[in-house]
Design a protein around this motif. Structure first.
Motif, PDB file in Angstrom:
ATOM      1  N   HIS A 112       0.855  -1.177   0.000  1.00  0.00           N
ATOM      2  CA  HIS A 112       0.000   0.000   0.000  1.00  0.00           C
ATOM      3  C   HIS A 112       0.897   1.235   0.000  1.00  0.00           C
ATOM      4  O   HIS A 112       1.904   1.263   0.713  1.00  0.00           O
ATOM      5  N   VAL A 113       0.539   2.214  -0.811  1.00  0.00           N
ATOM      6  CA  VAL A 113       1.329   3.440  -0.870  1.00  0.00           C
ATOM      7  C   VAL A 113       0.603   4.550  -0.132  1.00  0.00           C
ATOM      8  O   VAL A 113      -0.532   4.885  -0.464  1.00  0.00           O
ATOM      9  N   ALA A 114       1.243   5.078   0.913  1.00  0.00           N
ATOM     10  CA  ALA A 114       0.706   6.251   1.624  1.00  0.00           C
ATOM     11  C   ALA A 114       1.788   6.780   2.550  1.00  0.00           C
ATOM     12  O   ALA A 114       2.547   5.995   3.139  1.00  0.00           O
ATOM     13  N   THR A 115       1.870   8.076   2.663  1.00  0.00           N
ATOM     14  CA  THR A 115       2.778   8.653   3.669  1.00  0.00           C
ATOM     15  C   THR A 115       2.196   8.346   5.044  1.00  0.00           C
ATOM     16  O   THR A 115       0.998   8.036   5.163  1.00  0.00           O
ATOM     17  N   LEU A 116       3.012   8.443   6.068  1.00  0.00           N
ATOM     18  CA  LEU A 116       2.511   8.159   7.426  1.00  0.00           C
ATOM     19  C   LEU A 116       1.348   9.093   7.766  1.00  0.00           C
ATOM     20  O   LEU A 116       0.376   8.693   8.415  1.00  0.00           O
ATOM     21  N   ALA A 117       1.436  10.327   7.286  1.00  0.00           N
ATOM     22  CA  ALA A 117       0.376  11.291   7.575  1.00  0.00           C
ATOM     23  C   ALA A 117      -0.958  10.844   6.969  1.00  0.00           C
ATOM     24  O   ALA A 117      -2.023  11.106   7.537  1.00  0.00           O
ATOM     25  N   ASP A 118      -0.881  10.146   5.828  1.00  0.00           N
ATOM     26  CA  ASP A 118      -2.114   9.748   5.137  1.00  0.00           C
ATOM     27  C   ASP A 118      -2.514   8.296   5.393  1.00  0.00           C
ATOM     28  O   ASP A 118      -3.559   7.847   4.923  1.00  0.00           O
ATOM     29  N   LEU A 119      -1.658   7.546   6.069  1.00  0.00           N
ATOM     30  CA  LEU A 119      -1.925   6.112   6.275  1.00  0.00           C
ATOM     31  C   LEU A 119      -2.990   5.931   7.346  1.00  0.00           C
ATOM     32  O   LEU A 119      -2.824   6.388   8.473  1.00  0.00           O
ATOM     33  N   ASP A 120      -4.092   5.276   6.987  1.00  0.00           N
ATOM     34  CA  ASP A 120      -5.113   5.095   8.023  1.00  0.00           C
ATOM     35  C   ASP A 120      -4.887   3.783   8.762  1.00  0.00           C
ATOM     36  O   ASP A 120      -4.273   2.840   8.246  1.00  0.00           O
ATOM     37  N   GLU A 121      -5.384   3.760   9.981  1.00  0.00           N
ATOM     38  CA  GLU A 121      -5.090   2.659  10.897  1.00  0.00           C
ATOM     39  C   GLU A 121      -5.538   1.312  10.328  1.00  0.00           C
ATOM     40  O   GLU A 121      -4.818   0.315  10.408  1.00  0.00           O
ATOM     41  N   SER A 122      -6.725   1.269   9.730  1.00  0.00           N
ATOM     42  CA  SER A 122      -7.240  -0.035   9.285  1.00  0.00           C
ATOM     43  C   SER A 122      -6.395  -0.586   8.134  1.00  0.00           C
ATOM     44  O   SER A 122      -6.139  -1.788   8.059  1.00  0.00           O
ATOM     45  N   THR A 123      -5.919   0.303   7.251  1.00  0.00           N
ATOM     46  CA  THR A 123      -5.070  -0.189   6.149  1.00  0.00           C
ATOM     47  C   THR A 123      -3.738  -0.673   6.702  1.00  0.00           C
ATOM     48  O   THR A 123      -3.221  -1.714   6.286  1.00  0.00           O
ATOM     49  N   PHE A 124      -3.197   0.079   7.647  1.00  0.00           N
ATOM     50  CA  PHE A 124      -1.924  -0.325   8.247  1.00  0.00           C
ATOM     51  C   PHE A 124      -2.063  -1.718   8.880  1.00  0.00           C
ATOM     52  O   PHE A 124      -1.231  -2.602   8.686  1.00  0.00           O
ATOM     53  N   ARG A 125      -3.157  -1.908   9.608  1.00  0.00           N
ATOM     54  CA  ARG A 125      -3.390  -3.214  10.258  1.00  0.00           C
ATOM     55  C   ARG A 125      -3.514  -4.328   9.214  1.00  0.00           C
ATOM     56  O   ARG A 125      -3.022  -5.439   9.408  1.00  0.00           O
ATOM     57  N   LYS A 126      -4.190  -4.022   8.111  1.00  0.00           N
ATOM     58  CA  LYS A 126      -4.405  -5.040   7.075  1.00  0.00           C
ATOM     59  C   LYS A 126      -3.065  -5.496   6.475  1.00  0.00           C
ATOM     60  O   LYS A 126      -2.812  -6.691   6.287  1.00  0.00           O
ATOM     61  N   VAL A 127      -2.202  -4.516   6.194  1.00  0.00           N
ATOM     62  CA  VAL A 127      -0.893  -4.852   5.614  1.00  0.00           C
ATOM     63  C   VAL A 127      -0.070  -5.648   6.630  1.00  0.00           C
ATOM     64  O   VAL A 127       0.569  -6.662   6.280  1.00  0.00           O
ATOM     65  N   LEU A 128      -0.115  -5.224   7.895  1.00  0.00           N
ATOM     66  CA  LEU A 128       0.605  -5.965   8.946  1.00  0.00           C
ATOM     67  C   LEU A 128       0.065  -7.390   9.065  1.00  0.00           C
ATOM     68  O   LEU A 128       0.818  -8.345   9.250  1.00  0.00           O
ATOM     69  N   ASP A 129      -1.256  -7.517   8.958  1.00  0.00           N
ATOM     70  CA  ASP A 129      -1.889  -8.837   9.084  1.00  0.00           C
ATOM     71  C   ASP A 129      -1.346  -9.814   8.052  1.00  0.00           C
ATOM     72  O   ASP A 129      -1.020 -10.954   8.360  1.00  0.00           O
ATOM     73  N   VAL A 130      -1.313  -9.378   6.808  1.00  0.00           N
ATOM     74  CA  VAL A 130      -0.876 -10.295   5.738  1.00  0.00           C
ATOM     75  C   VAL A 130       0.636 -10.494   5.792  1.00  0.00           C
ATOM     76  O   VAL A 130       1.128 -11.626   5.814  1.00  0.00           O
ATOM     77  N   ASN A 131       1.390  -9.405   5.825  1.00  0.00           N
ATOM     78  CA  ASN A 131       2.848  -9.498   5.633  1.00  0.00           C
ATOM     79  C   ASN A 131       3.617  -9.920   6.882  1.00  0.00           C
ATOM     80  O   ASN A 131       4.694 -10.497   6.769  1.00  0.00           O
ATOM     81  N   LEU A 132       3.078  -9.604   8.047  1.00  0.00           N
ATOM     82  CA  LEU A 132       3.804  -9.943   9.287  1.00  0.00           C
ATOM     83  C   LEU A 132       3.116 -11.084  10.037  1.00  0.00           C
ATOM     84  O   LEU A 132       3.695 -12.157  10.230  1.00  0.00           O
ATOM     85  N   LEU A 133       1.854 -10.869  10.409  1.00  0.00           N
ATOM     86  CA  LEU A 133       1.132 -11.925  11.121  1.00  0.00           C
ATOM     87  C   LEU A 133       1.063 -13.199  10.253  1.00  0.00           C
ATOM     88  O   LEU A 133       1.197 -14.314  10.748  1.00  0.00           O
ATOM     89  N   GLY A 134       0.877 -13.004   8.945  1.00  0.00           N
ATOM     90  CA  GLY A 134       0.773 -14.151   8.032  1.00  0.00           C
ATOM     91  C   GLY A 134       2.026 -15.016   8.046  1.00  0.00           C
ATOM     92  O   GLY A 134       1.958 -16.239   8.017  1.00  0.00           O
ATOM     93  N   VAL A 135       3.195 -14.360   8.104  1.00  0.00           N
ATOM     94  CA  VAL A 135       4.456 -15.113   8.148  1.00  0.00           C
ATOM     95  C   VAL A 135       4.562 -15.843   9.490  1.00  0.00           C
ATOM     96  O   VAL A 135       4.940 -17.022   9.560  1.00  0.00           O
ATOM     97  N   PHE A 136       4.190 -15.142  10.548  1.00  0.00           N
ATOM     98  CA  PHE A 136       4.200 -15.754  11.879  1.00  0.00           C
ATOM     99  C   PHE A 136       3.290 -16.998  11.904  1.00  0.00           C
ATOM    100  O   PHE A 136       3.695 -18.063  12.384  1.00  0.00           O
ATOM    101  N   GLN A 137       2.073 -16.847  11.367  1.00  0.00           N
ATOM    102  CA  GLN A 137       1.097 -17.959  11.432  1.00  0.00           C
ATOM    103  C   GLN A 137       1.627 -19.218  10.748  1.00  0.00           C
ATOM    104  O   GLN A 137       1.510 -20.313  11.296  1.00  0.00           O
ATOM    105  N   VAL A 138       2.188 -19.069   9.556  1.00  0.00           N
ATOM    106  CA  VAL A 138       2.607 -20.283   8.838  1.00  0.00           C
ATOM    107  C   VAL A 138       3.841 -20.911   9.482  1.00  0.00           C
ATOM    108  O   VAL A 138       3.947 -22.137   9.562  1.00  0.00           O
ATOM    109  N   ILE A 139       4.751 -20.058   9.960  1.00  0.00           N
ATOM    110  CA  ILE A 139       5.944 -20.633  10.616  1.00  0.00           C
ATOM    111  C   ILE A 139       5.515 -21.337  11.899  1.00  0.00           C
ATOM    112  O   ILE A 139       5.919 -22.476  12.172  1.00  0.00           O
ATOM    113  N   LYS A 140       4.665 -20.671  12.687  1.00  0.00           N
ATOM    114  CA  LYS A 140       4.219 -21.275  13.959  1.00  0.00           C
ATOM    115  C   LYS A 140       3.516 -22.617  13.712  1.00  0.00           C
ATOM    116  O   LYS A 140       3.770 -23.595  14.415  1.00  0.00           O
TER     117      LYS A 140
END
Ligand SMILES: NC(=O)c1ccc[n+]([C@@H]2O[C@H](COP(=O)([O-])OP(=O)(O)OC[C@H]3O[C@@H](n4cnc5c(N)ncnc54)[C@H](O)[C@@H]3O)[C@@H](O)[C@H]2O)c1
Length: 289
Positions: A112-140
């Motif tokens: 997702h492309v957005a400056t921190l000033a324009d990044l909304d919380e729900s989009t940030f969470r969504k990207v974290l969910d897939v890219n970070l939590l998703g990696v954690f889930q499969v490894i775990k």
């Protein structure tokens, strides 16, 4: 000399493929890079399970690969990496189908492309969910399987995280992506520390811009490409050329190149864990450090 090519093919024939008899799971399997990873794993003899949340994309990649390789070696499984039950079910399906898992490639991702000033919380969470939590889930979810296999003397498991050049060289207006990929990269190092006792290796691949794999275009780039270029005040039309020209070798980075990196690690040719392999044509700001 005129029999040289026949002689060569005879010599190659008896040689076992490096990943024959191994099974591999690639998440985000309907994506452009997954297609290159799948192709190279199949060429190296592995049985490949591609998983994705998007069945249409997944089917397309499976069909493409089935034209090049034995379809019996390719399976597509629906899996949402952000959902632990879905990840668990997918892994169960793999274990029931072939008895174990040798190679895990956490690859599913979004951007997702957005400056921190324009990044909304729900989009940030969504990207974290897939890219970070998703990696954690499969490894775990894979750890108990790898531990069971290690106890029975099975070959060491290999985890290869499809990380990003962005981890070492982040870009403005790409905070959600950069932070999530950096987190997943760090998780990979933690997994290397924790899983060394069972001989498992965990390594990362850091690629720079890859836009398609033959017929499969990168969904991630389709979404962010034009905005990424605009955020640099550049013409979106020049995306590929821009990326080619910014690396030292002035080369286009391809999904197959990432696939080659995955096969290198998966083959266990070197005693390497916790390491990062850049596949970026040489980007000085992204040299691992
Ligand atoms: N393309 C690049 O330039 C590049 C460079 C470095 C690293 N990467 C990384 O490579 C990976 C693949 O990128 P790509 O270019 O092939 O993108 P892509 O969009 O073509 O593929 C990503 C796939 O992940 C799937 N996905 C998204 N959310 C999911 C979820 N919750 N569960 C399961 N699957 C999900 C999508 O459906 C898609 O098929 C990503 O992790 C990306 O960060 C890409």
């Amino acid at each position: 000399m005129e029999y040289w090519s026949l002689e060569q093919s005879k010599l190659q024939k008896g040689r076992p493929l490096p990943l024959a008899g191994r099974s591999a799971l690639v998440t985000g399997g309907g994506g452009a890079i997954a297609c290159g990873i799948g192709r190279k794993l199949l060429a190296a003899g592995a049985k490949v399970f591609l998983t994705d949340i998007d069945n249409k994309r997944l089917d397309k990649v499976c069909e493409l690969l089935a034209r090049e390789f034995d379809p019996a070696q390719i399976s597509g499984i629906t899996m949402d990496v952000t959902d632990s039950a879905s990840v668990h079910n997918g892994l169960q399906e793999i274990i029931l189908s072939c008895g174990g898992l040798d190679i895990l490639v956490p690859n599913a991702g979004m951007a997702h492309v957005a400056t921190l000033a324009d990044l909304d919380e729900s989009t940030f969470r969504k990207v974290l969910d897939v890219n970070l939590l998703g990696v954690f889930q499969v490894i775990k979810a894979a750890i108990p399987i790898f531990k069971r296999q290690a106890r029975s003397g099975h070959i060491a498991a290999q985890i290869i995280i499809n990380s990003s050049k962005n981890v070492f060289a982040p870009g403005a207006a790409f905070g959600a992506y950069s932070a999530s990929k950096a987190g997943a990269h760090q998780l990979g190092k933690i997994a290397a520390l924790e899983l060394a006792e069972i001989g498992a290796r965990v390594n990362m691949i850091n690629a720079d811009g890859i836009f398609d794999d033959h017929c499969i275009s990168s969904g991630l780039w389709d979404v962010v490409g034009p905005d990424r270029m605009r955020s640099r005040n550049l013409d979106p039309e020049g995306l590929k050329e821009y990326y080619r020209n910014r690396n030292l070798l002035k080369t286009e980075v391809l999904a197959d190149h990432v696939g080659n990196g995955v096969v290198f690690f998966a083959s266990g040719l070197t005693p390497t864990t916790g390491a990062t392999l850049p596949i970026d044509g040489g980007v000085a700001s992204a040299f691992p450090r």
